[in-house]
Enzyme design. Sequence first.
Site, PDB file in Angstrom:
ATOM      1  CE  LYS A   1      -3.874   2.417   2.697  1.00 23.17           C
ATOM      2  NZ  LYS A   1      -4.460   2.593   4.214  1.00 23.17           N
TER       3      LYS A   1
ATOM      4  CG  HIS B   1      -5.862   1.723  12.281  1.00 22.77           C
ATOM      5  ND1 HIS B   1      -5.481   2.455  11.575  1.00 22.77           N
ATOM      6  CD2 HIS B   1      -4.915   0.704  10.637  1.00 22.77           C
ATOM      7  CE1 HIS B   1      -4.299   2.560  10.586  1.00 22.77           C
ATOM      8  NE2 HIS B   1      -4.177   1.321  10.323  1.00 22.77           N
TER       9      HIS B   1
ATOM     10  CG  ASP C   1      -1.821  -2.605  10.548  1.00 24.64           C
ATOM     11  OD1 ASP C   1      -2.622  -1.311   9.906  1.00 24.64           O
ATOM     12  OD2 ASP C   1      -0.572  -2.412  10.379  1.00 24.64           O
TER      13      ASP C   1
ATOM     14  CG  HIS D   1      -1.070   1.589  13.754  1.00 20.55           C
ATOM     15  ND1 HIS D   1      -1.556   0.379  13.880  1.00 20.55           N
ATOM     16  CD2 HIS D   1      -0.659   1.857  11.986  1.00 20.55           C
ATOM     17  CE1 HIS D   1      -1.862  -0.017  12.480  1.00 20.55           C
ATOM     18  NE2 HIS D   1      -1.565   0.849  11.813  1.00 20.55           N
TER      19      HIS D   1
END
Length: 335
Positions: free
Chosen positions: A202, A221, A223, A277
């Site tokens: 990404k 959020h 991962d 994070h």
Amino acid sequence: MEVERVQAIASLSLSSNTIPAEFIMPETEQPAATTFRGPIPEIPTVDFSDPDEQNLVRRVVEASKEWGFFQALNHGIPAEVIRRLQEVGTEFFRLPQEEKEFYAKPVDAKSIEGYGTKLQKDQNGKKSWADHLFHKIWPPSRINYQFWPKNSPTYREANEEYAKHVREVADKVFRSLSIGLGMEAHILKEAVGGEELEYMMKINYYPTCPRPDLALGVPPHTDLSSLTILVPNEVPGLQVLKDNHWIDAKYIPNALIIHIGDQIEIASNGYYKSVLHRTTVDKEKARMSWPVFLEPPPECVVGPIPQLLNDQNPPKYKSKMFKDYAYCKLNKLPQ
């Protein structure tokens, strides 16, 4: 329907020194109000060139238990390989808008691959100050070159070279984490997909923002991957939550940032923590980052590793196919 890209909104906003209301985070999430200003605890760093394997394992394990996060130094990826990866990614975001749209994620796509803006549903209707490009870089059988920009002639070469090196770093991390659970070195990686693991690149592009005190590049959020290995540019912005404080991750030249993701937390039955994070943005410079998410193949069932379980340590998570886990996570549904 034409999607509004943040890069275009940013160029309009700079002259007015305001941002659209949908980018203003609730007060409880605004970075100016919530970033920790006290003495910053030292985010762990791990020297991957340490010849003492026991010490290396101990450092990786401690960081992954306590923080779910660390910065890897002397990781073995040549600086030139990283420089080229950053160069071709930066070139993509400098292309004219209509050319970038050629790589846009199709509206009806099941996959997240492609150029895009919004990723997750947001309960408050708020938007992130970021655009992105997603595409797989490994294994070759899973790559869709439709989403690899062609306008930098060396884009493919730079990404293929990086893929080769980043897999070696990943194997070193998996090995240490597996040994840290008291298991053979190969078991943890096998539990989250083994050689079938998919490496999803990404590129995050966070344009300059006139009100970095109010907006976030990405809201808080964890991962959904097993592991995330990230290359940042020199503009700081990554923050991790530790002891209920949002702490800035200091930029260390040539370091890789390693995040423990949800699938390792699940496989280790909570021994390792998936790190919460978020990303702040900058008024003067665009921030960019290149995370690679190591995802189990869609049909792979991930659950707590059986040999870790006993009466004192019963399973804390459900076993489920990765594609079902990802669907629930992206749509904010209970797991």
